[in-house]
Every structure is written in C-alpha cells, then in structure tokens.
Enzyme design. Structure first.
Site, short mmCIF file in Angstrom:
data_model
loop_
_atom_site.label_atom_id
_atom_site.label_comp_id
_atom_site.label_asym_id
_atom_site.label_seq_id
_atom_site.Cartn_x
_atom_site.Cartn_y
_atom_site.Cartn_z
N GLU A 174 -0.90 -31.36 32.22
CA GLU A 174 -1.36 -31.09 33.59
C GLU A 174 -2.42 -32.08 34.07
OE1 GLU A 174 -0.83 -28.80 31.30
OE2 GLU A 174 0.00 -26.97 32.12
N ALA A 179 5.65 -25.86 35.37
CA ALA A 179 5.77 -25.32 36.73
C ALA A 179 6.52 -26.33 37.58
CB ALA A 179 4.37 -25.08 37.29
N GLY A 189 3.47 -25.35 31.95
CA GLY A 189 3.90 -23.95 32.01
C GLY A 189 4.99 -23.65 31.00
N GLU A 192 3.17 -22.99 27.88
CA GLU A 192 2.46 -21.71 28.12
C GLU A 192 3.43 -20.54 27.97
OE1 GLU A 192 0.84 -23.21 31.85
OE2 GLU A 192 -1.16 -22.75 31.13
N1 3HC Z 1 8.64 -30.00 38.53
C1 3HC Z 1 9.49 -30.48 39.45
N2 3HC Z 1 10.29 -31.53 39.24
C2 3HC Z 1 10.21 -32.12 38.04
C3 3HC Z 1 9.34 -31.67 37.03
C4 3HC Z 1 8.54 -30.54 37.32
N3 3HC Z 1 7.70 -30.03 36.40
N4 3HC Z 1 9.47 -32.46 35.95
C5 3HC Z 1 10.40 -33.37 36.27
N5 3HC Z 1 10.85 -33.16 37.53
C6 3HC Z 1 11.91 -33.90 38.25
C7 3HC Z 1 11.53 -35.35 38.48
O1 3HC Z 1 10.82 -35.49 39.69
C8 3HC Z 1 12.89 -36.00 38.53
O2 3HC Z 1 13.43 -35.75 39.82
P1 3HC Z 1 14.40 -36.84 40.52
O3 3HC Z 1 15.56 -37.00 39.58
O4 3HC Z 1 14.72 -36.24 41.82
O5 3HC Z 1 13.59 -38.09 40.63
C9 3HC Z 1 13.71 -35.19 37.54
O6 3HC Z 1 13.02 -33.95 37.37
C10 3HC Z 1 13.87 -35.84 36.18
O7 3HC Z 1 12.57 -36.20 35.73
P2 3HC Z 1 12.30 -37.60 35.02
O8 3HC Z 1 12.97 -38.69 35.77
O9 3HC Z 1 10.83 -37.70 34.80
O10 3HC Z 1 13.08 -37.38 33.65
P3 3HC Z 1 12.68 -37.85 32.19
O11 3HC Z 1 13.77 -37.37 31.33
O12 3HC Z 1 12.30 -39.29 32.17
O13 3HC Z 1 11.33 -37.05 31.81
C11 3HC Z 1 9.91 -35.13 31.59
C12 3HC Z 1 11.36 -35.67 31.69
C13 3HC Z 1 9.24 -35.64 30.32
C14 3HC Z 1 9.98 -33.63 31.60
C15 3HC Z 1 9.10 -35.64 32.81
O14 3HC Z 1 9.84 -35.36 33.98
C16 3HC Z 1 7.76 -35.00 32.99
O15 3HC Z 1 6.82 -35.41 32.36
N6 3HC Z 1 7.66 -34.02 33.89
C17 3HC Z 1 6.41 -33.40 34.26
C18 3HC Z 1 5.92 -32.45 33.20
C19 3HC Z 1 4.63 -31.81 33.64
O16 3HC Z 1 3.71 -32.44 34.11
N7 3HC Z 1 4.54 -30.48 33.48
C20 3HC Z 1 3.41 -29.74 33.90
C21 3HC Z 1 3.62 -29.24 35.31
S1 3HC Z 1 2.18 -28.44 35.96
C22 3HC Z 1 2.20 -26.93 35.19
O17 3HC Z 1 3.07 -26.61 34.44
C23 3HC Z 1 1.06 -26.04 35.56
C24 3HC Z 1 1.00 -24.83 34.72
O18 3HC Z 1 -0.05 -24.94 33.80
C25 3HC Z 1 0.86 -23.60 35.52
#
Ligand code: 3HC
Ligand code: NAI
Length: 707
Positions: A130, A63, A107, A110
């Site tokens: 998450e 998400a 997500g 998912e």
């Molecule tokens: N939402 C919004 N922005 C995100 C994002 C997300 N899920 N994931 C990454 N970004 C953004 C970062 O903030 C960053 O922005 P910036 O360049 O402006 O600083 C950009 O994308 C690149 O991210 P990284 O610098 O972290 O890039 P990497 O290549 O090092 O890592 C990644 C990539 C492994 C995907 C890492 O970004 C990550 O772990 N992201 C979060 C993943 C996550 O937690 N997903 C779950 C979200 S909650 C969810 O899905 C709820 C659901 O169950 C309903």
C-alpha cells in the site's frame, strides 16, 4: 452469491473461488460474494472446512484501486463490505484456509490473514504494498501481521512495501505450508488434516505478538527514513504497526485513522495516478492489441561507449543475446572493461550472484564487424551524437541486417526522420532513447518517425516491458519530450543564480521539493561540455536579443565539465562524487551579473521552485498541443522515470493540476512581464486555465475519444 465468487464442494470441504480477472481485486461484489459463500457453508452442517482460492493466475491483488477516487471524492464510504467480511471470516466457527498462488497483496494478504490457515504455491508472493500508493494497510494488515511475525518484521513489510517470496513468508510465519504440485489438491489435503485434528479455527487477532526486538525496530525505522525522503505513508505505516501493542480493536481503530489520513492526502492521489499512469502509457491511441509484434530473440548494439554498454547490459539482463560492435579493439576493450566493472559492482552489492553475472556476461558478444548482424531482430545504434555519422551507420545497417530487423537510434536530440533517410526502410526506423545509466534508469523514450510502422512501435512498447523499462511513445522533435522540457528548466536555474540565488540554494530548493538532484548537480553529472555543445548547436535558432545564460561558457572554457573533470558548478575533490560549493564559481557569477547590470536580490525558495518548474510545465503544454506527447500522463511518466521527479507529486503535469492551472498560468504571465517572451504562456495552458480545467481532464477526454 455474486458471479464474481463461486462456491463448489469437495466432499465436506467448501471451495470458495474468486473470479474477478485480471487480478481478483476486491471490487464491489467480491467481498459480498465471499461473505455469502461463507454464510452458506456455515449453515450447512455437512461442510467441515472451507478453502478460499483465486481463479485464474492469482489470489487477490488487494482492494480495487479504482475505488479510492470514489471515496476521496465523497461518492462512496471507506470499505464497508470489507469491514463486514473480515469479522465474518475470522470469527467463523469452521476453519477457513487461504490457498495462495500468484500474489496476495494489500487487502489480499489481509483477507488471507483473516483466514485461519494459509498455504501457498512455491512461486507465490505476498506483501503489503500500500505504501507504494501512498497508503497503509487499511483492513487490519498492520494489526494482524505483527501477531504473525513480530512488530519489527511487520513494520519492514508494511513500510517498505516490498513483496515477500512464499519461501520467506513460510520461514517467518506468514504461511503455514508450501504446496508442491496442484495448489487446490494440496489445500484440500491440508484442510483434511485440520479437520482430523478437530478443526478448531485459529484466529490471528487472538495471537500474542512475538517478543519485541527494539534493535530490529530501530534498524527498520532508520532504513525507512533513509529510503523514503518526503513520503508520508511509510512513517504512518510504522505508527500503525506500533499500535498493534494496544488491544486489538483499539489498534484497528488507530490503523483506520491513519489509513484515512493517507487516503485523503495529495501524495496518495499522486501515487495512484502514477500506478495507473505507468500502465496507461503502454496503451497507444490508434495502435491496438491486434497489431502483431516482431519476435526479439537476438539484439545488436553499435557503439560500446557509455550508452551502448548500458543498453547491451539491459538486453543481457532480460536474457536476450546481444552483439556489441565497436570500431577498434581498444574502444571495445574499454567498453567491455566498463561493463565488467558495472556487473562486478552489482555482485558486490549483493544484487546479483557471481553465477548470474557470468550467465549475463556470456550473452554479450563483442565484435568489430557486422558479420553476424543478419541474426539480429533489432539493432540499437549508440555511436557519437552527429547526423553524418548516424546516417553512415544506418546506411551500413541497411546492408548487413535482414529487411524485417528494427533499426533503432539512441540519439538524444537528432531528427529520427533525417536518420531514416539513410535507409530504404524508414518504416523499420525508430528512436530508442535510453537514459544514463541505461542498465539502471527505467525510462525508454520511444520516438516514432513519420514513417515508423505500427508493428515496429508495438514491438518497441512490448520490448520496453521485457527490458523492465517504462516505454513512453513520443513524437519526433528536437530533444523529444524529456530533454526539450529540461532546456527551459536548466535555463531558469542559471538565470536565478545570476539574479541573486546561490548554486546550492537553487539545488536545495529543488531537492526539498523532492527532485532526486538539483539542476546544477544534474548538469555536473551529465557533463557541462554536453550542455554547452547542445546550446551552441541550436544557437542559430534563438531570436536576437533573447537572454542567454552567462556563466556556462566560463565554466566550459576553464575545462570545468562537471564530475568527470572534478569541477563544474561544484568542486568534486579527489574524484569523489561529493559536491562542494565553490567560491570561485560564486565570484564568476557575481562578476557576470554585475557586468550585465543585473541587480542581485534575495530569492525565496518558493520563487525558485516556480521559476524552474513552471517553464517546464509550459513547454509540456506546448508539447501536448503539438501531439509530441499523446497525453499529460506520458509526460509525467517521462519525468518520473527519467528525470528524478518525485513520484509523490505525480509528475510535472499532475503537479500543475494540484497547484491549479489558473495559478500556474497567472505566475507565467507575471514572469513574462518581468523576464520577456521566453515566458509566453502556452495557448493550451491558457485555454485550460481559463476554462477551469486540468491536464487530467484533457487526458480523460482524449482517452474517451480513443475508446
Ligand atoms: N485494483 C484495480 N486494478 C488493478 C489492481 C488493483 N488492486 N491491481 C492491478 N490492477 C489492474 C491494472 O491496472 C491492470 O489494468 P489494465 O490491464 O487495464 O492496465 C491489470 O490489473 C493488470 O495489472 P498489471 O499490468 O500490473 O499486471 P501484472 O501481472 O504485471 O502485475 C500485480 C500484477 C503484481 C498484482 C500488480 O498489478 C500490482 O502490483 N497491483 C497492485 C497491488 C496493490 O497495490 N495492492 C494493494 C491495493 S490497496 C489495498 O489493498 C488497501 C487495503 O489495505 C485496504
Ligand atoms: P560515447 O562517446 O560514450 O560512446 C560512443 C561510442 O561509439 C564510442 O565508444 C565510439 O568508439 C563508438 N563508435 C563510433 N562510431 C562507431 C561505429 N561506426 N561503429 C561502432 N562504434 C562506433 O557516447 P555515449 O554517451 O554513449 O552516446 C552515444 C549516443 O547516445 C549519442 O547519440 C548520445 O546522444 C546518446 N545518448 C547519450 C546519453 C548520455 O547520457 N551519455 C543519454 C542518452 C542518449
């Protein structure tokens, strides 16, 4: 269809590509675009199957985390579009295959589990991270994952948040096939096999849960409880996974309730602040992406003591060859023996193979001279803390290094500008303040001198990432950011025991708050001799009549330097790390209190926490006003990654925002009346409190100004 999702064709297969760089998050428009593409394919009789694939470097990273604040502030409801997409995906009468490269997270996984099949590149990783954001999977992850891999394994993945490699995911049943070579072509071939077999979609939610293994589940619960002290989400994740034993729709309902509980919690808000904060600190106001970075191919470290050894390991761990220089054979051998011991312990814990250890060991090249220092792109000085010695080393470095080499000092307190005067290239000089143990601790305070060049700063920030550290740029002052704020924190801890609390009560209150260790345990670990020396160095700057801690000198004079001597604020029998409360220390404290006319009293846990944390926050506000830290979030990251501050409280400045700056300011004013001028409130704190603002408002204003 939105511009974020494209539909193309390969014969009878519809290819749905998500294009929402950088990570294909499920931002507004993405689920809607996918739904529209699926509907188009469903209506078209010539389409027999669909492939869902990410454009760019990844599948879907989950998400859009930026959207969560809009939900908690009431601006937007929880994930409407996602909840409409998922039944559409899963109930589609034509098979849909998720083709995964990069990561399928949260997500994203998912979404993939709502598809009927999942194939992936061997380098892909999947996961439900998450919990790292204080959340649980909220779009069916806790219900579908157990149907693929069983309750215990699903609980481990959802409550632990760690990513799973494609090979492992295929082994345990998340993925149906790994694809060698071109992912899309492999996925098309897979789709054609599915069509050939009759093309019947296989719904994850219809699958029976694999047999329950109570022993495996209790092992997962035990491990999670051990790892996640104070955290809400991991427990909720387990509860949600266990609800998968209910009928599917009921389980989904339970997941939704638990997800909402987590989403609206202070912990989740703090952890989301940390997620963005960790990325924000690498963006330096005034130093844009256009500043070129120097290549770091070879490093050198001067001094193979506690810090130098750990720093050399950090370079070797990142695959960068590193020269390690000492003054004499004996010191060099001692340093190398420590390194070897550290690596061996890592191998023994199963965190590294013997072969990896040997590879890294090869990269560390011990030396007693500067002969090969012209090869070094960066030198990190880590000799004893003393200005004259540092200057002497930097004067030598000027002669033996190339003019473009970065000259970094690991000093924890000394003036970087003064050190830079020993060279004729102050623009190349910078502080690289690692934390002990340097190969483990993730913080790197990067101290800019007044002449440090933007290129050296930009290179240092990028290098921090290469070394897998969180680099935070700070200004040059005594103790920089972290140690400067830590001074008043340690001071108040000592005053509290003089006023009536016990050493262990103070530590326990801070551990209950969530700190990795209490202030006295930290002091014993860092060495009371070090604390004593630092206090005496700055003694001349302390105004006459200022209250001084009474007991540190007693401990120092008795040779109680902390863990290293087996005794400090606590006792550590037989070289163990187990802190045992010491009645002698309690007696000395009481004697000192009595001699100074302090009337001892009971002190509540709440007061203990306020007394040690509020001066730290107050100092942080002064640091912000002086520009030593550019943003409150920089301070938060320093405390999280260098001082064991609990991530679920977001860091000290975020925590102050959650308490309310008005409340913090008022208490500081009360403490000033009770305890004197050391407590005088920072003007910035007063200003923010009186205008009803937060440190995070200040950060927002500063980042707007930057843009
Ligand atoms: N939402 C919004 N922005 C995100 C994002 C997300 N899920 N994931 C990454 N970004 C953004 C970062 O903030 C960053 O922005 P910036 O360049 O402006 O600083 C950009 O994308 C690149 O991210 P990284 O610098 O972290 O890039 P990497 O290549 O090092 O890592 C990644 C990539 C492994 C995907 C890492 O970004 C990550 O772990 N992201 C979060 C993943 C996550 O937690 N997903 C779950 C979200 S909650 C969810 O899905 C709820 C659901 O169950 C309903
Ligand atoms: P240490 O005493 O363990 O090691 C210093 C080493 O430098 C010794 O092995 C000594 O032989 C060597 N050395 C001295 N002069 C030298 C020279 N001219 N050439 C090569 N080697 C030389 O000290 P430690 O703890 O590693 O500290 C080093 C620096 O790191 C200090 O500036 C300290 O303030 C800083 N620091 C220390 C931290 C800690 O927790 N120990 C944390 C962060 C920074």
């Amino acid at each position: 269809m939105s511009g974020l999702v494209h539909l193309t064709r390969d014969g009878d297969i519809g290819i749905i590509t998500i294009n929402n760089p950088p990570v294909n998050a499920l931002s507004i428009g993405v689920p809607e675009g996918m739904a529209a593409a699926i509907q188009t394919c469903c209506k078209d009789p010539s389409v027999k199957a669909m492939i869902l694939i990410g454009g760019g470097t990844t599948f879907i990273a989950g998400a859009d985390i930026k959207e969560f604040e809009k939900i908690t502030s009431g601006e937007k409801p929880i994930g409407n579009a996602l909840f409409q997409l998922f039944p559409l995906l899963e109930n589609c009468s034509k098979p849909i295959i998720a083709a995964i490269h990069g990561t399928a997270l949260g997500g994203g996984l998912e979404t993939a589990m709502c598809c009927h099949y999942r194939v992936a590149a061997a380098s892909a990783r999947v996961g439900q991270p998450e919990v790292k954001l204080g959340l649980i999977p909220g779009a069916g992850g806790t219900q579908r994952l157990p149907r693929l891999i069983g309750l215990a394994k699903a609980a481990e993945i959802c409550a632990g948040g760690e990513l799973v490699s494609a090979a492992e995911a295929a082994r345990i049943g998340i993925l149906d096939q790994l694809i060698d070579g071109d992912l899309l072509q492999g996925a098309i071939a897979f789709a054609r096999q599915v069509i050939a077999k009759g093309g019947v979609p296989c719904k994850t939610s219809d699958r029976p849960i694999p047999p329950y293994d109570p022993q495996a589940m209790s092992a997962v619960k035990h491990a999670v409880a051990k790892r996640s002290r104070g955290l809400l989400a991991p427990q909720k994740a387990i509860e949600a996974v266990e609800a998968a034993s209910l009928p599917f729709e009921e389980g989904l309902q339970r997941e939704a309730e638990l997800f909402a509980e987590c989403l609206f919690s202070e912990q989740s808000k703090a952890l989301i602040h940390v997620f963005f904060g960790e990325r924000e600190v690498s963006k330096i106001p005034g130093i844009g992406q256009e500043v070129s970075k120097l290549p770091i191919r070879v490093a050198a470290v001067v001094g193979a003591g506690t810090m130098g050894g750990g720093i050399a390991m950090s370079y070797a761990n990142a695959g960068i060859p590193v020269l390690l220089k000492e003054t004499g054979q004996e010191a060099l051998e001692r340093g190398l023996a420590n390194l070897r011991k550290n690596y061996a312990a890592t191998v023994q814990k199963g965190r590294m193979t013997q072969a990896e250890m040997e590879q890294r060991w090869e990269l560390i090249q011990p030396t007693l001279n500067y002969d090969r220092f012209t090869e070094a792109d960066i030198v990190v000085e880590a000799v004893f803390e003393g200005m004259e010695l540092k200057k002497q080393v930097f004067a030598e470095l000027e002669k033996v290094t190339r003019p473009d080499a970065i000259l970094a000092s690991n000093t924890s307190t000394l003036d970087i500008d003064a050190i830079a005067t020993a060279t004729s290239r102050p623009q190349q000089v910078i502080g690289h303040h690692f934390f002990s143990p340097a190969n483990v601790m993730r913080l790197l305070e990067i101290v800019r001198g007044k002449e440090t060049s933007p290129q050296v700063i930009a290179t240092s920030m990028a290098l921090a990432k290469t070394l897998k550290k969180v680099g935070v740029l700070v200004g040059n002052c005594h103790g920089f950011v972290g140690n400067r704020m830590f001074g008043p924190y340690q001071r108040e801890a000592q005053f509290l025991v003089e006023e009536g609390a016990s050493v262990q009560e103070v530590d326990a209150a801070l551990v209950d708050f969530g700190m990795a260790l209490g202030p006295f345990s930290v002091a014993d670990l860092a060495g009371l001799d070090v604390a004593w020396r630092i206090r005496h160095e700055v003694q001349h700057q302390v105004p006459q009549g200022t209250r001084q801690p009474l007991v540190l000198d007693t401990l120092y004079e008795r040779g109680r330097y902390g863990q290293k001597t087996g005794a400090g604020w606590y006792r550590y029998p037989d070289g163990s790390r187990m802190a045992i409360p010491d009645p002698d220390v309690q007696q000395w404290i009481e004697e000192k209190s009595h001699q100074s006319g302090i009337v001892r009293r009971d002190i509540s846990k709440e007061e203990i926490v306020e007394r040690v944390l509020y001066p730290l926050i107050n100092e942080g506000a002064k640091i912000l006003a002086e520009g030593i830290a550019a943003r409150a979030v920089d301070i938060d990251m320093i405390y999280l990654y260098g001082y064991g501050f609990p991530a679920y409280r977001g860091g000290p400045m975020w925590y102050a925002d959650t308490v309310g700056l008005h409340r913090v300011y008022e208490r500081i004013c009360q403490f000033e009346q009770q305890h004197g001028a050391e407590w005088s409130p920072a003007p910035l704190l007063k200003k923010l409190a009186e205008s009803g603002k937060k440190f995070s408002d200040l950060d927002r204003d500063r980042s707007i100004n930057r843009d």
